[in-house]
Motif scaffolding. Structure first.
Motif, PDB file in Angstrom:
ATOM      1  N   ILE A  52       2.316   0.265  -4.740  1.00 44.41           N
ATOM      2  CA  ILE A  52       1.318   1.325  -4.628  1.00 44.41           C
ATOM      3  C   ILE A  52       0.061   1.024  -5.440  1.00 44.41           C
ATOM      4  O   ILE A  52      -1.047   1.372  -5.026  1.00 44.41           O
ATOM      5  N   TYR A  53       0.192   0.357  -6.557  1.00 43.35           N
ATOM      6  CA  TYR A  53      -0.989   0.061  -7.370  1.00 43.35           C
ATOM      7  C   TYR A  53      -1.884  -0.982  -6.702  1.00 43.35           C
ATOM      8  O   TYR A  53      -3.096  -0.958  -6.865  1.00 43.35           O
ATOM      9  N   PHE A  54      -1.300  -1.873  -5.924  1.00 43.39           N
ATOM     10  CA  PHE A  54      -2.083  -2.816  -5.138  1.00 43.39           C
ATOM     11  C   PHE A  54      -2.636  -2.121  -3.890  1.00 43.39           C
ATOM     12  O   PHE A  54      -3.799  -2.296  -3.519  1.00 43.39           O
ATOM     13  N   LEU A  55      -1.788  -1.318  -3.233  1.00 44.84           N
ATOM     14  CA  LEU A  55      -2.196  -0.619  -2.018  1.00 44.84           C
ATOM     15  C   LEU A  55      -3.351   0.341  -2.271  1.00 44.84           C
ATOM     16  O   LEU A  55      -4.130   0.635  -1.358  1.00 44.84           O
ATOM     17  N   ALA A  56      -3.490   0.798  -3.492  1.00 43.79           N
ATOM     18  CA  ALA A  56      -4.600   1.696  -3.834  1.00 43.79           C
ATOM     19  C   ALA A  56      -5.948   1.031  -3.560  1.00 43.79           C
ATOM     20  O   ALA A  56      -6.946   1.727  -3.319  1.00 43.79           O
ATOM     21  N   LYS A  57      -5.991  -0.290  -3.554  1.00 44.01           N
ATOM     22  CA  LYS A  57      -7.242  -1.007  -3.263  1.00 44.01           C
ATOM     23  C   LYS A  57      -7.688  -0.758  -1.825  1.00 44.01           C
ATOM     24  O   LYS A  57      -8.889  -0.727  -1.534  1.00 44.01           O
ATOM     25  N   ILE A  58      -6.733  -0.572  -0.907  1.00 44.14           N
ATOM     26  CA  ILE A  58      -7.078  -0.241   0.470  1.00 44.14           C
ATOM     27  C   ILE A  58      -7.726   1.140   0.505  1.00 44.14           C
ATOM     28  O   ILE A  58      -8.763   1.334   1.137  1.00 44.14           O
ATOM     29  N   GLY A  59      -7.106   2.089  -0.171  1.00 43.49           N
ATOM     30  CA  GLY A  59      -7.672   3.433  -0.219  1.00 43.49           C
ATOM     31  C   GLY A  59      -9.061   3.440  -0.823  1.00 43.49           C
ATOM     32  O   GLY A  59      -9.974   4.096  -0.306  1.00 43.49           O
ATOM     33  N   ALA A  60      -9.240   2.698  -1.902  1.00 43.98           N
ATOM     34  CA  ALA A  60     -10.555   2.633  -2.542  1.00 43.98           C
ATOM     35  C   ALA A  60     -11.579   2.020  -1.597  1.00 43.98           C
ATOM     36  O   ALA A  60     -12.728   2.477  -1.526  1.00 43.98           O
ATOM     37  N   THR A  61     -11.164   1.014  -0.839  1.00 41.33           N
ATOM     38  CA  THR A  61     -12.058   0.395   0.149  1.00 41.33           C
ATOM     39  C   THR A  61     -12.470   1.411   1.211  1.00 41.33           C
ATOM     40  O   THR A  61     -13.593   1.395   1.699  1.00 41.33           O
ATOM     41  N   ASP A  62     -11.558   2.319   1.537  1.00 44.72           N
ATOM     42  CA  ASP A  62     -11.834   3.376   2.517  1.00 44.72           C
ATOM     43  C   ASP A  62     -12.539   4.580   1.898  1.00 44.72           C
ATOM     44  O   ASP A  62     -12.791   5.571   2.584  1.00 44.72           O
ATOM     45  N   PHE A 111      -6.835   8.145  -5.178  1.00 43.29           N
ATOM     46  CA  PHE A 111      -5.384   7.962  -5.234  1.00 43.29           C
ATOM     47  C   PHE A 111      -4.694   9.259  -4.832  1.00 43.29           C
ATOM     48  O   PHE A 111      -3.680   9.242  -4.129  1.00 43.29           O
ATOM     49  N   GLN A 112      -5.250  10.368  -5.234  1.00 42.03           N
ATOM     50  CA  GLN A 112      -4.673  11.675  -4.899  1.00 42.03           C
ATOM     51  C   GLN A 112      -4.690  11.909  -3.389  1.00 42.03           C
ATOM     52  O   GLN A 112      -3.722  12.421  -2.824  1.00 42.03           O
TER      53      GLN A 112
END
Length: 129
Positions: free
Chosen positions: A79-89, A93-94
């Motif tokens: 999840i801590y790596f996958l958060a980079k996808i969310g940040a890119t979008d 995190f919430q």
């Protein structure tokens, strides 16, 4: 060598252990590549082409394209790596966590402020209460 993993008995939970780390190595490396602005721009310009540069499974690539973070976790994502996808979008995190639980961001935040999920049903299946 197979190890005893009693933590696999937790309903609805994927534990990121050494085996998951090996399975998701390239998926997580892809996510970390998104820390660089140039890579984020390349990814946003043509997601499929950028993903094809990584030796990930087709299932992992499709989970990223679908933004199915729960599937990414089952396929070795951390999840801590996958958060980079969310940040890119442009997602917090919430927002990501809410989407993973089927809740809106507000519902997720309210649940967490109220103390999180109940432990009932979230213990080891074999655990006695």
């Amino acid at each position: 060598m197979s190890l005893d993993k009693p933590y696999l008995d937790v309903p609805g939970t994927t534990i990121f252990d050494a085996e998951q780390s090996r399975i998701g190595y390239h998926l997580n490396q892809f996510c970390m590549s998104l820390m660089k602005a140039a890579n984020r721009e390349r990814f946003k310009a043509n997601e499929r082409a950028y993903l094809d540069e990584w030796p990930m499974s087709e299932e992992q690539k499709q989970a990223v394209l679908d933004r199915d973070l729960n599937r990414c976790i089952k396929l070795g994502g951390n999840i801590y790596f996958l958060a980079k996808i969310g940040a890119t979008d442009g997602k917090s995190f919430q927002q990501m966590a809410g989407s993973m639980t089927g809740m809106s961001e507000e519902e997720y935040r309210n649940m967490m402020v109220a103390g999180g999920r109940s432990a009932d049903g979230n213990r080891y299946i074999g655990e006695k209460k």
